[in-house]
Design a protein around this motif. Structure first.
Motif, PDB file in Angstrom:
ATOM      1  N   PRO A  48       0.808  -1.229   0.000  1.00 60.53           N
ATOM      2  CA  PRO A  48       0.000   0.000   0.000  1.00 60.53           C
ATOM      3  C   PRO A  48       0.841   1.279   0.000  1.00 60.53           C
ATOM      4  N   ALA A  49       1.999   1.248   0.637  1.00 64.27           N
ATOM      5  CA  ALA A  49       2.861   2.442   0.653  1.00 64.27           C
ATOM      6  C   ALA A  49       3.372   2.744  -0.754  1.00 64.27           C
ATOM      7  N   MET A  50       3.715   1.695  -1.501  1.00 64.91           N
ATOM      8  CA  MET A  50       4.166   1.862  -2.896  1.00 64.91           C
ATOM      9  C   MET A  50       3.082   2.557  -3.716  1.00 64.91           C
ATOM     10  N   GLU A  51       1.853   2.077  -3.549  1.00 67.09           N
ATOM     11  CA  GLU A  51       0.714   2.656  -4.280  1.00 67.09           C
ATOM     12  C   GLU A  51       0.571   4.139  -3.927  1.00 67.09           C
ATOM     13  N   ALA A  52       0.625   4.412  -2.625  1.00 64.63           N
ATOM     14  CA  ALA A  52       0.422   5.791  -2.161  1.00 64.63           C
ATOM     15  C   ALA A  52       1.545   6.713  -2.644  1.00 64.63           C
ATOM     16  N   ALA A  53       2.747   6.155  -2.793  1.00 64.08           N
ATOM     17  CA  ALA A  53       3.910   6.987  -3.148  1.00 64.08           C
ATOM     18  C   ALA A  53       4.061   7.177  -4.655  1.00 64.08           C
ATOM     19  N   LYS A  54       3.239   6.490  -5.427  1.00 66.90           N
ATOM     20  CA  LYS A  54       3.351   6.561  -6.898  1.00 66.90           C
ATOM     21  C   LYS A  54       3.353   8.011  -7.387  1.00 66.90           C
ATOM     22  N   GLY A  55       4.241   8.295  -8.328  1.00 67.55           N
ATOM     23  CA  GLY A  55       4.271   9.638  -8.904  1.00 67.55           C
ATOM     24  C   GLY A  55       5.038  10.642  -8.055  1.00 67.55           C
ATOM     25  N   SER A  56       5.547  10.196  -6.890  1.00 67.54           N
ATOM     26  CA  SER A  56       6.329  11.111  -6.049  1.00 67.54           C
ATOM     27  C   SER A  56       7.794  10.680  -6.078  1.00 67.54           C
ATOM     28  N   ASN A  57       8.629  11.408  -5.360  1.00 70.64           N
ATOM     29  CA  ASN A  57      10.055  11.062  -5.288  1.00 70.64           C
ATOM     30  C   ASN A  57      10.356  10.077  -4.159  1.00 70.64           C
ATOM     31  N   ILE A  58       9.317   9.555  -3.512  1.00 70.12           N
ATOM     32  CA  ILE A  58       9.531   8.649  -2.370  1.00 70.12           C
ATOM     33  C   ILE A  58       9.803   7.227  -2.857  1.00 70.12           C
ATOM     34  N   ASN A  59      10.903   6.651  -2.402  1.00 71.82           N
ATOM     35  CA  ASN A  59      11.188   5.226  -2.627  1.00 71.82           C
ATOM     36  C   ASN A  59      10.739   4.468  -1.384  1.00 71.82           C
ATOM     37  N   ILE A  60      10.082   3.325  -1.595  1.00 75.96           N
ATOM     38  CA  ILE A  60       9.677   2.531  -0.435  1.00 75.96           C
ATOM     39  C   ILE A  60      10.698   1.413  -0.215  1.00 75.96           C
ATOM     40  N   GLY A  61      11.186   1.314   1.009  1.00 76.65           N
ATOM     41  CA  GLY A  61      12.169   0.292   1.357  1.00 76.65           C
ATOM     42  C   GLY A  61      11.621  -0.634   2.436  1.00 76.65           C
ATOM     43  N   ALA A  62      12.381  -1.707   2.693  1.00 79.77           N
ATOM     44  CA  ALA A  62      12.005  -2.663   3.739  1.00 79.77           C
ATOM     45  C   ALA A  62      12.901  -2.452   4.960  1.00 79.77           C
ATOM     46  N   GLU A  63      12.448  -2.985   6.098  1.00 78.82           N
ATOM     47  CA  GLU A  63      13.214  -2.830   7.341  1.00 78.82           C
ATOM     48  C   GLU A  63      14.078  -4.046   7.648  1.00 78.82           C
ATOM     49  N   ASN A  64      13.858  -5.098   6.869  1.00 77.04           N
ATOM     50  CA  ASN A  64      14.564  -6.356   7.129  1.00 77.04           C
ATOM     51  C   ASN A  64      14.282  -7.297   5.962  1.00 77.04           C
ATOM     52  N   MET A  65      15.063  -8.361   5.894  1.00 76.14           N
ATOM     53  CA  MET A  65      14.922  -9.356   4.826  1.00 76.14           C
ATOM     54  C   MET A  65      15.701 -10.585   5.266  1.00 76.14           C
ATOM     55  N   TYR A  66      15.268 -11.762   4.822  1.00 77.60           N
ATOM     56  CA  TYR A  66      16.027 -12.957   5.193  1.00 77.60           C
ATOM     57  C   TYR A  66      17.084 -13.270   4.134  1.00 77.60           C
ATOM     58  N   PHE A  67      18.053 -14.131   4.507  1.00 77.94           N
ATOM     59  CA  PHE A  67      19.160 -14.389   3.579  1.00 77.94           C
ATOM     60  C   PHE A  67      19.008 -15.670   2.764  1.00 77.94           C
ATOM     61  N   GLU A  68      17.841 -16.331   2.899  1.00 75.06           N
ATOM     62  CA  GLU A  68      17.588 -17.502   2.061  1.00 75.06           C
ATOM     63  C   GLU A  68      16.578 -17.113   0.986  1.00 75.06           C
ATOM     64  N   GLU A  69      16.521 -17.944  -0.079  1.00 77.49           N
ATOM     65  CA  GLU A  69      15.647 -17.628  -1.221  1.00 77.49           C
ATOM     66  C   GLU A  69      14.176 -17.910  -0.924  1.00 77.49           C
ATOM     67  N   SER A  70      13.925 -19.040  -0.235  1.00 80.13           N
ATOM     68  CA  SER A  70      12.549 -19.443   0.068  1.00 80.13           C
ATOM     69  C   SER A  70      12.636 -20.645   0.995  1.00 80.13           C
ATOM     70  N   GLY A  71      11.513 -21.106   1.480  1.00 78.13           N
ATOM     71  CA  GLY A  71      11.527 -22.343   2.244  1.00 78.13           C
ATOM     72  C   GLY A  71      10.931 -22.212   3.621  1.00 78.13           C
ATOM     73  N   ALA A  72      11.322 -23.147   4.485  1.00 72.09           N
ATOM     74  CA  ALA A  72      10.700 -23.292   5.803  1.00 72.09           C
ATOM     75  C   ALA A  72      11.321 -22.316   6.802  1.00 72.09           C
ATOM     76  N   TYR A  73      10.992 -21.033   6.661  1.00 77.85           N
ATOM     77  CA  TYR A  73      11.493 -19.980   7.554  1.00 77.85           C
ATOM     78  C   TYR A  73      10.311 -19.129   7.989  1.00 77.85           C
ATOM     79  N   THR A  74       9.454 -19.729   8.794  1.00 75.76           N
ATOM     80  CA  THR A  74       8.199 -19.099   9.190  1.00 75.76           C
ATOM     81  C   THR A  74       8.406 -17.658   9.654  1.00 75.76           C
ATOM     82  N   GLY A  75       7.652 -16.781   9.047  1.00 72.81           N
ATOM     83  CA  GLY A  75       7.672 -15.381   9.486  1.00 72.81           C
ATOM     84  C   GLY A  75       8.661 -14.500   8.759  1.00 72.81           C
ATOM     85  N   GLU A  76       9.501 -15.089   7.918  1.00 70.09           N
ATOM     86  CA  GLU A  76      10.533 -14.279   7.253  1.00 70.09           C
ATOM     87  C   GLU A  76      10.081 -13.797   5.869  1.00 70.09           C
ATOM     88  N   ILE A  77      10.772 -12.787   5.370  1.00 70.03           N
ATOM     89  CA  ILE A  77      10.481 -12.200   4.053  1.00 70.03           C
ATOM     90  C   ILE A  77      11.672 -12.481   3.138  1.00 70.03           C
TER      91      ILE A  77
END
Ligand code: PGA
Length: 249
Positions: A48-77
């Motif tokens: 939703p932040a990306m949608e709201a920021a469309k057309g502006s100079n605001i870049n939307i970033g994340a606060e965290n990310m996991y270091f694996e590609e996918s799999g059994a890491y409940t709760g991670e992005i």
């Protein structure tokens, strides 16, 4: 000439609908083409932040990310979940993640490598505790954090990274580091990057200061030669953020 980068770190604040409202409120206030503006928001608010920021100079970033590609890491992005929706920046190794969620220099390094692999710019956090500052080990400690965070990162990648120097004692406390204290450490970080890589990489990398940055102290901090921006917590949730972004106006 390095372009300044001012990033808001919303931490665990604002529901998705509140995030949209805040972006709509801040959008006109943070317009400044001379500065890269990033809002790092909770994962559930990214789309939703990306949608709201469309057309502006605001870049939307994340606060965290996991270091694996996918799999059994409940709760991670996963990194491709972020790139799929257009995220270009991710905060890595914030002191709150190190303190409350057991992140280490080694996991920070894994996340930094993974972010680069996916073309996401990491905002790599480092910073000393009050005890470390009082014991005079600040620079040694930060150099160690930086050296491990950049293990196996190429010079080309490092040149595009953002480092956030955030003394832990200054975060959310209202106790901002003086501009001289902040500059001393940011300069030491740049020297450390020159040591690991070369002068060109050190000259290209952007180093932010974070820790109680506000509309009143931003201009003085950002005037320092080695401070290329800010990572802003509390003040990024208020109209004050517009004043920080427009520190040069
Ligand atoms: P603060 O937080 O500006 O509220 O001190 C900064 C941060 O933790 O990134």
């Amino acid at each position: 000439m390095r372009k300044k980068i001012i990033a808001g770190n919303w931490k665990m604040n604002k529901t998705p609908s509140e995030a949209v409202a805040l972006i709509n409120e801040l959008k006109p206030l943070v317009a400044n083409d001379e500065v890269d503006v990033v809002f790092c928001v909770p994962a559930i608010s990214i789309v939703p932040a990306m949608e709201a920021a469309k057309g502006s100079n605001i870049n939307i970033g994340a606060e965290n990310m996991y270091f694996e590609e996918s799999g059994a890491y409940t709760g991670e992005i996963a990194p491709n979940m972020l790139t799929d929706v257009g995220v270009k920046y991710v905060i890595i190794g914030h002191s709150e993640r190190r303190d409350y969620f057991a992140e280490t220099d080694e996991t920070v390094n894994k996340k930094v490598l993974k972010a680069f692999e996916h073309g996401i710019t990491p905002i790599i956090c480092c910073g000393e505790s009050l005890t470390q500052r009082q014991q005079g080990v600040t620079i040694d400690f930060i150099r160690q954090q930086i050296k491990i965070a950049f293990l196996n990162v190429t010079a080309e990648q490092a040149a595009t990274a953002v480092i956030a120097y955030e003394p832990i004692w200054a975060i959310g406390t209202g106790m901002t580091a003086t501009s001289d204290q902040a500059e001393e450490v940011c300069a030491a970080i740049r020297a450390c990057i020159a040591e690991i890589y070369d002068e060109a990489t050190a000259a290209a990398i952007r180093i932010q200061y974070g820790g109680s940055m506000n509309a009143g102290n931003a201009a003085e901090l950002l005037a320092k030669p080695d401070i290329d921006g800010g990572l802003v917590g509390g003040a990024s949730l208020k109209p004050d953020f517009g004043k920080i972004v427009n520190y040069n106006k």
